[in-house]
Design a protein around this motif. Structure first.
Motif, PDB file in Angstrom:
ATOM      1  N   PRO A  53      -2.522  38.984  -7.335  1.00  0.00           N
ATOM      2  CA  PRO A  53      -1.096  38.687  -7.530  1.00  0.00           C
ATOM      3  C   PRO A  53      -0.682  38.660  -9.005  1.00  0.00           C
ATOM      4  O   PRO A  53       0.358  39.224  -9.375  1.00  0.00           O
ATOM      5  N   GLU A  54      -1.493  38.013  -9.855  1.00  0.00           N
ATOM      6  CA  GLU A  54      -1.149  37.959 -11.279  1.00  0.00           C
ATOM      7  C   GLU A  54      -1.266  39.335 -11.925  1.00  0.00           C
ATOM      8  O   GLU A  54      -0.516  39.662 -12.852  1.00  0.00           O
ATOM      9  N   SER A  55      -2.191  40.161 -11.454  1.00  0.00           N
ATOM     10  CA  SER A  55      -2.303  41.529 -11.959  1.00  0.00           C
ATOM     11  C   SER A  55      -1.014  42.301 -11.705  1.00  0.00           C
ATOM     12  O   SER A  55      -0.523  43.034 -12.571  1.00  0.00           O
ATOM     13  N   MET A  56      -0.452  42.130 -10.515  1.00  0.00           N
ATOM     14  CA  MET A  56       0.823  42.785 -10.206  1.00  0.00           C
ATOM     15  C   MET A  56       1.929  42.259 -11.112  1.00  0.00           C
ATOM     16  O   MET A  56       2.761  43.036 -11.610  1.00  0.00           O
ATOM     17  N   TYR A 110       7.308  39.932  -6.925  1.00  0.00           N
ATOM     18  CA  TYR A 110       6.148  40.675  -6.448  1.00  0.00           C
ATOM     19  C   TYR A 110       4.892  39.804  -6.484  1.00  0.00           C
ATOM     20  O   TYR A 110       4.000  39.959  -5.636  1.00  0.00           O
ATOM     21  N   TYR A 111       4.803  38.932  -7.462  1.00  0.00           N
ATOM     22  CA  TYR A 111       3.658  38.012  -7.547  1.00  0.00           C
ATOM     23  C   TYR A 111       3.529  37.208  -6.255  1.00  0.00           C
ATOM     24  O   TYR A 111       2.453  37.144  -5.640  1.00  0.00           O
ATOM     25  N   TYR A 112       4.633  36.619  -5.816  1.00  0.00           N
ATOM     26  CA  TYR A 112       4.599  35.828  -4.587  1.00  0.00           C
ATOM     27  C   TYR A 112       4.478  36.708  -3.358  1.00  0.00           C
ATOM     28  O   TYR A 112       3.873  36.310  -2.345  1.00  0.00           O
ATOM     29  N   LEU A 131      -4.951  29.850  -2.132  1.00  0.00           N
ATOM     30  CA  LEU A 131      -4.211  28.598  -1.998  1.00  0.00           C
ATOM     31  C   LEU A 131      -4.857  27.461  -2.788  1.00  0.00           C
ATOM     32  O   LEU A 131      -4.162  26.615  -3.359  1.00  0.00           O
ATOM     33  N   TRP A 132      -6.198  27.442  -2.845  1.00  0.00           N
ATOM     34  CA  TRP A 132      -6.880  26.354  -3.545  1.00  0.00           C
ATOM     35  C   TRP A 132      -6.603  26.389  -5.047  1.00  0.00           C
ATOM     36  O   TRP A 132      -6.476  25.334  -5.680  1.00  0.00           O
ATOM     37  N   GLN A 133      -6.506  27.571  -5.631  1.00  0.00           N
ATOM     38  CA  GLN A 133      -6.209  27.673  -7.055  1.00  0.00           C
ATOM     39  C   GLN A 133      -4.870  27.017  -7.381  1.00  0.00           C
ATOM     40  O   GLN A 133      -4.717  26.366  -8.419  1.00  0.00           O
TER      41      GLN A 133
END
Length: 445
Positions: free
Chosen positions: A105-108, A126-128, A335-337
């Protein structure tokens, strides 16, 4: 296995280092318990050889044997290439930002922020979107696994007079699934995958016994396409069977020597060749054996009254059951992160950790109890989630990473990425439409 490691090393040496930027994200990647080459291969095979392989006969029956063989090869190669692009784009972003690893997600997010101005406003959305799709995909897989295991166990129990509803069989899975869901990391999951691979091998031997025990006839009708509307369902089912994107990325991250994962002779390509070969064999022989009567899972076609068939059903049920925690690991990790950032490292974090693991078992289990259907949902989840995760998103990310002047000669990278995105959207729309039609048709019966 050593040969594959050796060839991967040769390719890596030939590739060499980029003198302009010697920062190697792999060196700076911090993994507490990295997995070896053999551990990673075991996880890859088990993560991609699950309920989907037993659905390939149904997929081939829709398009005919010739188009089925060609289709599996093309879709598998195309999806594998797109995942290679995704991993390469993530590696480039890690070098730019001098970080050991950046999650999907962060790469996007970072790619879109560096991309064309017309797309930068949507980076956070897009991240979410990527995060949500990844979690939905893994929950969807786990839901299908619950139904698959229960259906096979139910057939055996029904034969011996223990007739209860499919939903009750799903209910009985809650305790073992919860126990396996509490396993902490991928290294500890290796025994589950190893046992699962062994029993799966025995299961395939038993299934192939039934597929080849009688003479099969190859008539012309089995070579022909039934109808163009069947193609999107075939694509969706094949994507579901072939690609476990979240698992693939998690394996690449946790691998002890990640450079051996990618490349022409990398672990990923070697594993996908094995997986595609198995899918073609299972799809073609299953269709030749059972014809148009083939069901959503090949084990459901096996005789109810024969010991070997009953053993095959129970073996595959056990194998898929043992794969559940590996598939669940990806959603948990995402989710844990987020939860850990909010609550920090304390006693509450330990309780939250176990609560999340239990919740990620109960959620797909509850969906399976609510909607215990197998066939059409396999194609729907494949078309919906994997068209995005394995095709559209990698193409879009790659196009943004190389913006504005690194597209190569004649801007071939941009042309390639646009083509990938268009193909992915076509698979998404057509696959979801035809799968929903089948689900509605099944509900009316």
């Amino acid at each position: 296995m050593f040969v594959y490691e050796f060839m991967a090393g040769i390719v890596d040496q030939i590739k060499g280092e980029d003198a302009a930027d010697s920062f190697d994200p792999h060196v700076h990647r911090k993994v507490e318990k990295p997995t070896s080459y053999s551990d990673t291969m075991i996880h890859l095979l088990k993560g991609s050889i699950g309920a989907g392989v037993l659905a390939m006969s149904d997929a081939v029956s829709r398009v005919g044997i010739l188009l089925g063989i060609i289709g599996v090869a093309l879709i598998g190669s195309f999806a594998t290439y797109c995942i290679q692009l995704l991993i390469a784009a993530q590696y480039e972003l890690c070098k730019r930002h001098r970080r050991g690893y950046i999650q999907y997600p962060e790469s996007m997010l970072l790619a879109l922020q560096d991309g064309p101005p017309c797309l930068r406003f949507s980076a956070k959305a897009y991240y979410y979107f990527v995060e949500t799709t990844l979690v939905l995909w893994q929950i969807g897989i786990c839901t299908i696994y619950c139904v698959f295991v229960s259906e096979n166990i139910k057939q055996v129990c029904d034969y011996y007079g223990q007739e209860i509803s499919l939903r009750w069989h799903i209910c009985f899975l809650l305790i073992p699934l919860t126990a396996m869901g509490l396993v902490k990391d991928l290294k500890l999951l290796t025994p589950f995958s190893s046992i699962s691979n062994v029993v799966t091998l025995f299961g395939f031997i038993l299934v192939f016994f039934y597929l080849i025990e009688d003479d099969v006839t190859l008539d012309q009708n089995k070579l022909k396409l039934k109808g163009y509307i069947e193609i999107p369902v075939f694509v969706g089912t094949t994507l579901f069977a072939l690609e476990a994107v979240g698992v693939v990325l998690a394996l690449e991250y946790n691998m002890e020597k990640p450079k051996q994962f990618v490349g022409l002779f990398g672990l990923f390509n070697i594993g996908m060749v094995i997986i595609m070969s198995l899918y073609v064999l299972m799809g073609v022989f299953g269709y030749l054996k059972y014809g148009d009567e083939v069901k959503a899972s090949l084990t459901l076609n096996l005789p109810h009254d024969q010991k070997k068939a009953q053993a095959a059903k129970l073996i595959f049920a056990l194998a898929i059951l043992l794969t559940f925690p590996l598939q669940n690991f990806v959603a948990y990790n995402i989710l844990w992160q987020k939860i850990k950032k909010v609550i920090g490292e304390n006693n509450r974090a330990i309780l939250a950790d176990y609560a999340l693991r239990i919740a990620l078992v109960i959620l797909p289990w509850s969906l399976a109890v609510a909607v215990p259907k197998l066939g059409p949902f396999i194609a729907l989840f494949g078309a919906l989630c994997l068209s995005l995760l394995a095709i559209v998103f990698p193409g879009l990310m790659d196009a943004c990473v190389w913006y504005p002047n690194k597209y190569g000669m004649c801007r071939y990278r941009l042309v390639r990425d646009i083509f990938i995105v268009v193909i992915g959207i076509a698979c998404l729309v057509s696959g979801c439409y035809t799968s929903l039609l089948e689900i509605m048709a099944a509900g009316n019966h």
